[in-house]
Scaffold this motif. Structure first.
Motif, PDB file in Angstrom:
ATOM      1  N   GLY A  94      75.876  39.241  47.729  1.00 10.76           N
ATOM      2  CA  GLY A  94      75.979  39.769  49.081  1.00 10.76           C
ATOM      3  C   GLY A  94      74.893  39.268  50.009  1.00 10.76           C
ATOM      4  N   LEU A  95      73.761  38.860  49.441  1.00 10.48           N
ATOM      5  CA  LEU A  95      72.642  38.408  50.261  1.00 10.48           C
ATOM      6  C   LEU A  95      72.288  36.942  50.026  1.00 10.48           C
ATOM      7  CD1 LEU A  95      70.322  41.537  49.966  1.00 10.48           C
ATOM      8  CD2 LEU A  95      71.934  40.967  51.793  1.00 10.48           C
ATOM      9  N   ALA A  96      72.646  36.413  48.880  1.00 10.35           N
ATOM     10  CA  ALA A  96      72.317  35.016  48.558  1.00 10.35           C
ATOM     11  C   ALA A  96      73.381  34.450  47.631  1.00 10.35           C
ATOM     12  CB  ALA A  96      70.941  34.937  47.887  1.00 10.35           C
ATOM     13  N   ASP A  97      73.610  33.158  47.759  1.00 13.57           N
ATOM     14  CA  ASP A  97      74.531  32.482  46.843  1.00 13.57           C
ATOM     15  C   ASP A  97      73.843  32.261  45.509  1.00 13.57           C
ATOM     16  OD1 ASP A  97      76.607  32.269  48.693  1.00 13.57           O
ATOM     17  OD2 ASP A  97      75.808  30.402  49.515  1.00 13.57           O
ATOM     18  N   PRO A  98      74.605  32.247  44.419  1.00 16.46           N
ATOM     19  CA  PRO A  98      73.991  31.983  43.117  1.00 16.46           C
ATOM     20  C   PRO A  98      73.420  30.565  43.079  1.00 16.46           C
ATOM     21  CG  PRO A  98      76.381  32.278  42.906  1.00 16.46           C
ATOM     22  CD  PRO A  98      76.029  32.488  44.329  1.00 16.46           C
TER      23      PRO A  98
END
Length: 119
Positions: A94-98
């Motif tokens: 939700g806040l950063a891409d893997p």
């Protein structure tokens, strides 16, 4: 955020994955995630064909931004542990891409299994 590590019948066993330091990986993940989240082990996530399974759950901020738990399979290498920890420090779902190659570890699980994991 919560990182759930399967350590049941298939995940985390020498029988299925000889040569993998399962206890060492778990401790490494706990240390690397640190204050960015909580790491917990559960007995079985019922996705044994894709062991070792790790579920990265969003923080409350991540959930508010649309993040949902992300299921990762075949988490067997230390580099994957490092990527999961880096993702936790970047904010997680939700806040950063893997980061790294974690997108290749994404697995799909049945709704029954998904709903069985309390967040």
């Amino acid at each position: 955020m919560t990182v759930t590590v399967c350590r049941g019948c298939c995940c985390g066993t020498e029988a299925k994955h000889p040569g993998v330091d399962h206890a060492g990986q778990y401790e490494r993940l706990r240390t690397a995630v640190g204050s960015a989240g909580r790491v917990r082990a559960v007995t079985c996530l019922d996705v044994c064909t894709q062991s070792n399974v790790v579920v990265v759950g969003p923080s409350s901020e991540g959930r508010a931004a649309g993040g949902r738990p992300v299921w990762l399979g075949f988490v067997l290498m230390d580099e994957m542990i490092d990527d999961i920890a880096a993702w936790a420090h970047a904010g997680g779902p939700g806040l950063a891409d893997p980061p790294g190659l974690l997108d290749l570890q994404l697995i799909s699980v049945s709704r029954r299994v998904r709903e069985g994991l309390a967040e």
